[in-house]
Design a protein around this motif. Sequence first.
Motif, PDB file in Angstrom:
ATOM      1  N   ALA A  54      -6.042  15.285  17.623  1.00  0.00           N
ATOM      2  CA  ALA A  54      -5.194  15.087  18.534  1.00  0.00           C
ATOM      3  C   ALA A  54      -3.956  14.646  17.865  1.00  0.00           C
ATOM      4  O   ALA A  54      -2.950  14.302  18.242  1.00  0.00           O
ATOM      5  CB  ALA A  54      -5.585  13.788  19.197  1.00  0.00           C
ATOM      6  N   GLU A  55      -3.929  13.711  16.651  1.00  0.00           N
ATOM      7  CA  GLU A  55      -3.527  13.074  15.509  1.00  0.00           C
ATOM      8  C   GLU A  55      -1.912  14.175  15.311  1.00  0.00           C
ATOM      9  O   GLU A  55      -1.244  14.270  14.839  1.00  0.00           O
ATOM     10  CB  GLU A  55      -3.340  12.251  14.878  1.00  0.00           C
ATOM     11  CG  GLU A  55      -2.784  11.936  14.139  1.00  0.00           C
ATOM     12  CD  GLU A  55      -3.407  10.945  12.461  1.00  0.00           C
ATOM     13  OE1 GLU A  55      -2.286  10.867  11.106  1.00  0.00           O
ATOM     14  OE2 GLU A  55      -3.997  10.653  12.173  1.00  0.00           O
ATOM     15  N   THR A  56      -2.777  15.209  15.300  1.00  0.00           N
ATOM     16  CA  THR A  56      -2.150  16.647  13.867  1.00  0.00           C
ATOM     17  C   THR A  56      -1.222  17.677  14.838  1.00  0.00           C
ATOM     18  O   THR A  56      -0.290  17.431  14.951  1.00  0.00           O
ATOM     19  CB  THR A  56      -3.693  17.751  13.851  1.00  0.00           C
ATOM     20  OG1 THR A  56      -4.420  16.889  13.109  1.00  0.00           O
ATOM     21  CG2 THR A  56      -2.398  18.997  13.408  1.00  0.00           C
ATOM     22  N   LEU A  57      -1.914  16.919  16.548  1.00  0.00           N
ATOM     23  CA  LEU A  57      -0.681  17.486  17.516  1.00  0.00           C
ATOM     24  C   LEU A  57       0.048  17.167  17.901  1.00  0.00           C
ATOM     25  O   LEU A  57       1.383  17.800  17.936  1.00  0.00           O
ATOM     26  CB  LEU A  57      -2.363  18.245  19.061  1.00  0.00           C
ATOM     27  CG  LEU A  57      -2.888  18.997  18.960  1.00  0.00           C
ATOM     28  CD1 LEU A  57      -3.869  19.294  19.959  1.00  0.00           C
ATOM     29  CD2 LEU A  57      -3.144  20.615  18.382  1.00  0.00           C
ATOM     30  N   ARG A  58      -0.026  15.843  17.865  1.00  0.00           N
ATOM     31  CA  ARG A  58       0.625  14.908  18.136  1.00  0.00           C
ATOM     32  C   ARG A  58       2.146  15.545  16.908  1.00  0.00           C
ATOM     33  O   ARG A  58       2.629  15.378  17.841  1.00  0.00           O
ATOM     34  CB  ARG A  58       0.894  13.702  18.248  1.00  0.00           C
ATOM     35  CG  ARG A  58      -0.094  12.834  19.563  1.00  0.00           C
ATOM     36  CD  ARG A  58      -0.300  10.745  19.569  1.00  0.00           C
ATOM     37  NE  ARG A  58      -1.131  10.971  18.281  1.00  0.00           N
ATOM     38  CZ  ARG A  58      -2.620  10.651  18.068  1.00  0.00           C
ATOM     39  NH1 ARG A  58      -3.631  11.287  19.197  1.00  0.00           N
ATOM     40  NH2 ARG A  58      -2.875  10.728  17.401  1.00  0.00           N
ATOM     41  N   PHE A  59       0.961  15.838  15.756  1.00  0.00           N
ATOM     42  CA  PHE A  59       2.266  15.531  14.712  1.00  0.00           C
ATOM     43  C   PHE A  59       3.007  16.870  14.744  1.00  0.00           C
ATOM     44  O   PHE A  59       3.921  16.890  14.313  1.00  0.00           O
ATOM     45  CB  PHE A  59       1.996  15.515  13.725  1.00  0.00           C
ATOM     46  CG  PHE A  59       3.037  15.850  12.048  1.00  0.00           C
ATOM     47  CD1 PHE A  59       3.459  14.454  11.912  1.00  0.00           C
ATOM     48  CD2 PHE A  59       2.540  16.627  11.302  1.00  0.00           C
ATOM     49  CE1 PHE A  59       4.471  14.816  10.693  1.00  0.00           C
ATOM     50  CE2 PHE A  59       3.595  17.045  10.160  1.00  0.00           C
ATOM     51  CZ  PHE A  59       4.193  16.152   9.985  1.00  0.00           C
ATOM     52  N   GLY A  60       2.181  17.959  15.317  1.00  0.00           N
ATOM     53  CA  GLY A  60       3.454  19.271  16.146  1.00  0.00           C
ATOM     54  C   GLY A  60       4.049  19.068  17.008  1.00  0.00           C
ATOM     55  O   GLY A  60       4.892  19.870  17.165  1.00  0.00           O
ATOM     56  N   ALA A 116      15.780  11.679  20.502  1.00  0.00           N
ATOM     57  CA  ALA A 116      14.456  12.016  20.097  1.00  0.00           C
ATOM     58  C   ALA A 116      14.019  12.302  18.589  1.00  0.00           C
ATOM     59  O   ALA A 116      12.935  12.252  19.003  1.00  0.00           O
ATOM     60  CB  ALA A 116      14.537  12.729  22.136  1.00  0.00           C
ATOM     61  N   ALA A 117      14.737  14.328  18.662  1.00  0.00           N
ATOM     62  CA  ALA A 117      13.316  14.794  17.580  1.00  0.00           C
ATOM     63  C   ALA A 117      13.848  13.310  16.670  1.00  0.00           C
ATOM     64  O   ALA A 117      12.907  13.455  15.693  1.00  0.00           O
ATOM     65  CB  ALA A 117      14.593  15.549  17.424  1.00  0.00           C
ATOM     66  N   ARG A 118      14.596  12.770  16.029  1.00  0.00           N
ATOM     67  CA  ARG A 118      15.106  11.833  15.018  1.00  0.00           C
ATOM     68  C   ARG A 118      14.163  10.984  15.586  1.00  0.00           C
ATOM     69  O   ARG A 118      13.050  10.370  14.110  1.00  0.00           O
ATOM     70  CB  ARG A 118      16.431  11.154  15.339  1.00  0.00           C
ATOM     71  CG  ARG A 118      16.499  10.653  14.027  1.00  0.00           C
ATOM     72  CD  ARG A 118      17.779  10.197  13.302  1.00  0.00           C
ATOM     73  NE  ARG A 118      19.270  11.306  13.294  1.00  0.00           N
ATOM     74  CZ  ARG A 118      19.943  11.975  14.143  1.00  0.00           C
ATOM     75  NH1 ARG A 118      20.493  10.775  14.446  1.00  0.00           N
ATOM     76  NH2 ARG A 118      20.616  12.524  14.148  1.00  0.00           N
ATOM     77  N   GLY A 119      13.609  10.472  15.788  1.00  0.00           N
ATOM     78  CA  GLY A 119      12.859   9.201  16.444  1.00  0.00           C
ATOM     79  C   GLY A 119      11.553  10.522  16.277  1.00  0.00           C
ATOM     80  O   GLY A 119      10.533   9.312  15.521  1.00  0.00           O
ATOM     81  N   ALA A 120      11.063  11.289  16.622  1.00  0.00           N
ATOM     82  CA  ALA A 120       9.772  11.652  16.882  1.00  0.00           C
ATOM     83  C   ALA A 120       9.444  11.450  15.131  1.00  0.00           C
ATOM     84  O   ALA A 120       8.467  12.997  14.683  1.00  0.00           O
ATOM     85  CB  ALA A 120      10.333  12.811  16.971  1.00  0.00           C
ATOM     86  N   THR A 121       9.676  11.683  14.202  1.00  0.00           N
ATOM     87  CA  THR A 121       9.608  12.284  12.645  1.00  0.00           C
ATOM     88  C   THR A 121       9.076  11.014  12.480  1.00  0.00           C
ATOM     89  O   THR A 121       8.288  11.278  11.369  1.00  0.00           O
ATOM     90  CB  THR A 121      10.777  12.186  11.746  1.00  0.00           C
ATOM     91  OG1 THR A 121      11.869  10.841  12.054  1.00  0.00           O
ATOM     92  CG2 THR A 121      11.645  13.034  11.716  1.00  0.00           C
ATOM     93  N   ASP A 122       8.885   9.773  13.202  1.00  0.00           N
ATOM     94  CA  ASP A 122       7.970   8.535  12.114  1.00  0.00           C
ATOM     95  C   ASP A 122       7.021   9.171  12.219  1.00  0.00           C
ATOM     96  O   ASP A 122       5.980   7.856  11.803  1.00  0.00           O
ATOM     97  CB  ASP A 122       8.602   7.531  12.548  1.00  0.00           C
ATOM     98  CG  ASP A 122       8.174   6.833  14.406  1.00  0.00           C
ATOM     99  OD1 ASP A 122       7.839   8.154  15.514  1.00  0.00           O
ATOM    100  OD2 ASP A 122       8.628   6.414  14.964  1.00  0.00           O
ATOM    101  N   GLY A 123       6.173   9.942  13.117  1.00  0.00           N
ATOM    102  CA  GLY A 123       5.148  10.118  13.549  1.00  0.00           C
ATOM    103  C   GLY A 123       3.914   9.292  14.259  1.00  0.00           C
ATOM    104  O   GLY A 123       2.880   9.666  14.609  1.00  0.00           O
ATOM    105  N   ALA A 124       4.924   8.670  15.033  1.00  0.00           N
ATOM    106  CA  ALA A 124       3.497   7.301  15.994  1.00  0.00           C
ATOM    107  C   ALA A 124       3.867   8.262  17.465  1.00  0.00           C
ATOM    108  O   ALA A 124       4.411   9.295  17.928  1.00  0.00           O
ATOM    109  CB  ALA A 124       4.868   6.988  15.952  1.00  0.00           C
ATOM    110  N   ALA A 125       2.743   7.842  18.198  1.00  0.00           N
ATOM    111  CA  ALA A 125       2.382   8.482  19.267  1.00  0.00           C
ATOM    112  C   ALA A 125       3.431   8.795  20.637  1.00  0.00           C
ATOM    113  O   ALA A 125       3.628   9.869  20.643  1.00  0.00           O
ATOM    114  CB  ALA A 125       1.212   8.503  19.677  1.00  0.00           C
TER     115      ALA A 125
END
Length: 195
Positions: A54-60, A116-125
């Motif tokens: 699940a964490e790997t898919l969230r990171f992806g 939004a894309a920049r924010g997703a780089t933190d790896g948080a769900a």
Amino acid sequence: MADVLLVPVKGTLHAVPAAEATVEVAPSLDLTRPIATVTFAGSVAEPLGAVDVAETLRFGAGLLASEQLGVAEWCLETTLAYVKERYQFARPVGSFQAIKHRLADLWLDVVRARAAARGATDGAAMSAAVAQAWNAGVAVHVAEEAVQLHGGIGMTWEHPLHLFLKRAKSAEIALGTPGEHREALAALADLPGPA
């Protein structure tokens, strides 16, 4: 093709030689990103260690948001260039107010997608859910608008716009639909579900 496939099984990542797998190519909307069904029968697998799928898919999903941003940016930039050089009624198409308004709305969507894309780089769900809930739809919308604003040429095989639209559509469902990411976001924010 890969020599080794990494396969998660019950929380453990395994390395399986590709020669021991059966790969059946499946039809794909985006021909630049082929998909396949991979099956294993009695394959030898070397355990590599624990994996949180699940964490790997969230990171992806967070990474995919950046690709979706790139699709939207390319479509917008290409469309801006086109409406500046395409003339109708002795004026650039981009000088018409209706076109300006549509492009301004697309630009705002792309700016929000960038954040939004920049924010997703933190790896948080939560960040990944926000990015996918927004960027997936933006990529599709901007690509669809680009096809329309290019007029007849946007509908032809000779122009690459259709490839970007197909990429946006396939990426929209690749790691969960925008609706699924909105539901995940609501759960992460502890919002009540539908009654």
